[in-house]
Design an enzyme around this catalytic site. Structure first.
Site, short mmCIF file in Angstrom:
data_model
loop_
_atom_site.label_atom_id
_atom_site.label_comp_id
_atom_site.label_asym_id
_atom_site.label_seq_id
_atom_site.Cartn_x
_atom_site.Cartn_y
_atom_site.Cartn_z
N ASP A 48 0.39 -1.32 0.13
CA ASP A 48 -0.11 0.14 0.17
C ASP A 48 1.11 1.59 -0.04
O ASP A 48 0.30 2.36 -0.46
CB ASP A 48 -0.87 -0.41 1.16
N SER A 49 2.23 1.08 -0.02
CA SER A 49 3.13 2.23 -0.03
C SER A 49 2.94 2.50 -1.62
O SER A 49 3.46 3.46 -1.88
CB SER A 49 4.75 1.62 -0.27
N ASP A 87 -0.65 -6.13 -0.91
CA ASP A 87 -0.79 -5.70 0.42
C ASP A 87 -2.60 -4.78 1.31
O ASP A 87 -2.59 -4.56 0.26
CB ASP A 87 0.28 -4.80 0.57
N LYS A 117 -0.82 -9.88 2.27
CA LYS A 117 0.04 -8.80 3.59
C LYS A 117 -0.96 -8.09 4.52
O LYS A 117 -1.79 -7.93 3.72
CB LYS A 117 1.17 -8.71 3.50
N GLU A 119 -1.66 -5.53 8.08
CA GLU A 119 -0.82 -5.21 9.01
C GLU A 119 -1.24 -5.80 10.20
O GLU A 119 -2.74 -5.67 10.79
CB GLU A 119 -0.93 -3.64 9.44
N GLU A 186 8.95 -4.45 10.61
CA GLU A 186 9.31 -2.95 10.00
C GLU A 186 10.12 -2.28 10.38
O GLU A 186 9.57 -2.44 11.74
CB GLU A 186 7.93 -2.44 9.64
O1 KIV Z 1 3.60 -0.95 1.51
C1 KIV Z 1 4.74 -1.72 1.63
O2 KIV Z 1 5.46 -1.25 0.66
C2 KIV Z 1 4.63 -2.25 2.65
C3 KIV Z 1 6.32 -2.47 3.70
C4 KIV Z 1 6.52 -0.58 3.88
C5 KIV Z 1 6.87 -2.77 4.13
O3 KIV Z 1 4.21 -2.80 3.29
#
Ligand code: KIV
Length: 312
Positions: A48-49, A87, A117, A119, A186
């Site tokens: 989500d980055s 994500d 993934k 969080e 992280e």
């Molecule tokens: O969104 C992402 O790229 C991430 C990483 C910063 C771990 O979750």
């Protein structure tokens, strides 16, 4: 050339046992996912980055599920033979188990992801269990979790104090018990992150989590120096390492219009592939992150951590 064989979770477990570090990277679109696959990464995260580096948001919180699917679909097209992880954006899994399962299934069915993934640890454990029970491969993410970073006072290094370390271990053990296939940590110093990698049977990867974990993740735009607002201190831009090799390659091409009729391999595509290849090589040779790209921990903090009931 034989198409690349996609890695499986059994391969990942074996690599942990054999102490072979996994090299993975984020990608959010067709060309950079293609670059990642050509460079031989083990896995790709559609993070989500992408909301920040690709869509220009100031944080990851505004990212929607529809935006993530759009990015993941494009990444899958660029990297058809690489293990692809979607994500879960904020709001896609917290409201309830059913929301979590439906969002995760969108990554699998609409975008062709191999895993997701999300969080959080104990606070989201019922949602993690529901996704695992639905047959979805789930990776956990602890330490600095950007979606909820406001709750621990902003983007801060985690796991340095005994309470932060023990909370992370409790979350990690709960995730492992719930059935996640791997965990990402992280922004933690090497020593506490390494302890968690030792305590868990599943692979534990790091982004800014030092040298003692089972593999490394990096943000694609950081390796390229392609995101101007910010670059975390633990990320390395690989362009300076490969620029002379690229200049040599390009100087051997007399007319760029004549490069490949079926496949154009010049310009940024070649430079980016060289940079990601260098990253993969440095992870596999345990040169990256080294101490240079890892957070230090003061000796007095480490002494306190070593007295924790979880220190092996
Ligand atoms: O969104 C992402 O790229 C991430 C990483 C910063 C771990 O979750």
């Amino acid at each position: 050339m034989e198409p690349k064989r996609k890695i499986s979770i059994n391969d990942l477990a074996k690599m942990k046992k054999e102490k072979k570090p996994v090299a993975w990277i984020t990608s959010y679109d067709f060309p950079f996912a293609y670059v990642s696959e050509q460079a031989g990464v083990d896995m790709i995260l559609v993070g989500d980055s992408g909301g920040m580096v690709q869509l220009g948001y100031e944080a990851t919180n505004p990212v929607t599920m529809d935006e993530m699917i759009h990015l993941a679909k494009a990444a899958r097209k660029g990297a058809p033979n690489t293990f692809l992880i979607g994500d879960m954006p904020q709001g896609a899994y917290e409201p309830g188990e059913r929301d979590a399962v439906l969002s995760a299934l969108r990554f699998v069915k609409e975008a062709g992801c191999d895993a997701i993934k999300c969080e959080g640890g104990i606070r989201v454990i019922s949602k993690v269990k529901a996704m695992v029970d639905a047959g979805i491969l789930v990776m956990g993410h602890l330490g600095l979790t950007p979606q909820s970073s406001a709750s621990f006072g902003g983007y801060r290094v985690q796991g340095k104090s005994v309470s932060s370390f023990e909370k992370t271990v409790e979350d990690a053990l709960a995730l492992e018990k719930a059935g996640v296939f791997a965990l990402l940590l992280e922004a933690m110093p090497s020593e506490p992150a390494g302890q968690i990698a030792k305590l868990l049977k599943i692979p534990v990867y790091g982004i800014g989590a030092g040298t003692m974990v089972d593999g490394q993740l990096i943000i694609m735009h950081d390796t390229m120096g392609f995101y101007h607002p910010f670059r975390p201190w633990f990320a390395k831009c690989y362009i300076p390492d490969v620029i002379s090799e690229f200049q040599k390659y390009i100087s051997n091409i007399t007319d760029l219009r004549k490069v490949g009729k079926d496949e154009r391999k010049d310009g940024l595509l070649v430079l980016a592939t060289m940079a990601v290849q260098k990253y993969v090589e440095e992870v596999r040779n345990e040169k990256f992150p080294g101490t240079e790209y890892s957070y230090p921990i003061p000796a007095e903090d480490l002494k306190l951590l070593e007295k924790s009931k979880f220190w092996k």
